[in-house]
Scaffold this motif. Structure first.
Motif, mmCIF file in Angstrom:
data_model
loop_
_atom_site.group_PDB
_atom_site.id
_atom_site.type_symbol
_atom_site.label_atom_id
_atom_site.label_comp_id
_atom_site.label_asym_id
_atom_site.label_seq_id
_atom_site.Cartn_x
_atom_site.Cartn_y
_atom_site.Cartn_z
ATOM 1 N N PHE A 28 -9.819 151.486 51.156
ATOM 2 C CA PHE A 28 -10.239 150.788 52.366
ATOM 3 C C PHE A 28 -10.819 151.803 53.327
ATOM 4 N N SER A 30 -12.476 153.405 56.717
ATOM 5 C CA SER A 30 -12.143 153.296 58.135
ATOM 6 C C SER A 30 -13.071 152.289 58.814
ATOM 7 N N GLN A 31 -12.503 151.484 59.714
ATOM 8 C CA GLN A 31 -13.313 150.524 60.454
ATOM 9 C C GLN A 31 -13.938 151.169 61.694
ATOM 10 N N GLU A 40 -4.078 154.289 56.752
ATOM 11 C CA GLU A 40 -3.895 153.418 57.918
ATOM 12 C C GLU A 40 -2.475 153.478 58.468
ATOM 13 N N HIS A 46 -5.417 149.934 63.625
ATOM 14 C CA HIS A 46 -5.676 148.508 63.459
ATOM 15 C C HIS A 46 -4.394 147.819 62.987
ATOM 16 N N GLU A 48 -3.656 144.850 62.292
ATOM 17 C CA GLU A 48 -3.811 143.814 61.278
ATOM 18 C C GLU A 48 -3.774 144.382 59.851
ATOM 19 N N LEU A 49 -3.918 145.704 59.717
ATOM 20 C CA LEU A 49 -3.896 146.342 58.402
ATOM 21 C C LEU A 49 -2.524 146.891 58.029
ATOM 22 N N SER A 69 0.665 149.806 54.499
ATOM 23 C CA SER A 69 -0.614 149.349 55.038
ATOM 24 C C SER A 69 -1.516 148.995 53.862
ATOM 25 N N ILE A 70 -2.767 148.714 54.169
ATOM 26 C CA ILE A 70 -3.701 148.291 53.130
ATOM 27 C C ILE A 70 -4.029 149.412 52.147
ATOM 28 N N ASN A 71 -3.937 150.693 52.594
ATOM 29 C CA ASN A 71 -4.314 151.787 51.701
ATOM 30 C C ASN A 71 -3.282 152.902 51.599
#
Length: 173
Positions: A28, A30-31, A40, A46, A48-49, A69-71
């Protein structure tokens, strides 16, 4: 696992099941920054992650906090220290391990506040290594850390007994 008591076995089984459930990472980016991929769970930019942190406790002094987290996943461990000697030995042993964090790959140099040692597993680790082997390594580490500290304490007490005996022999005339 060789000869461990039932409470430790159920504690480690719970940690193992939680780690296996949390290790569903994906790559994932970075945003915020293009072409970056930061864990993350460490960046925490974030919400939400991030998954809700889970604390698994065996006793008040001995617990594990797992944050996902997501990653990535961060696992922080608080080790039981029953007396002052245990605190000193655990501190020295964990400092020794932290100085060699690069050799352990998933070990963080600095633990989370309130915990003794932390692990960071990212999606890159799970791409390079088997997930079940990573989980087995962490569980084996948790299983061995108490026995290592107990063995150091026994060795230290034995050496102290020999030194005290030799010292007191000087006064025997």
């Amino acid at each position: 696992m060789a000869k461990i008591n039932k409470t430790l076995e159920s504690y480690l089984d719970c940690i193992k099941a939680t780690l296996q459930a949390y290790m569903c990472f994906q790559n994932f980016a970075s945003q915020s920054v293009e072409r970056h991929n930061k864990p993350e769970v460490e960046a925490a930019q974030h919400p939400e992650l991030l998954l809700k942190p889970i604390v698994i406790s065996r006793t008040e002094e001995e617990s594990v906090m797992i944050e996902g987290s997501i990653n990535s996943l961060r696992m922080s461990v608080r080790i039981r220290k029953s007396d002052e000697l245990d605190k000193i030995l655990a501190n020295r042993f964990l400092r020794f391990l932290s100085q060699r964090a690069e050799e352990f790959v998933i070990l963080r140099r600095k633990p989370i506040e309130g915990y003794d040692i932390s692990f960071l597993v990212t999606n890159f680790h799970t791409e390079d290594m088997f997930k079940h082997k990573l989980v087995d390594f962490i569980i084996q580490f948790l299983n061995d850390i108490d026995s290592e500290i107990s063995a150091m304490k026994t060795s230290l007490n034995g050496r102290a007994r020999v030194v005290a005996t030799e010292f007191l022999m000087q006064f025997r005339s």
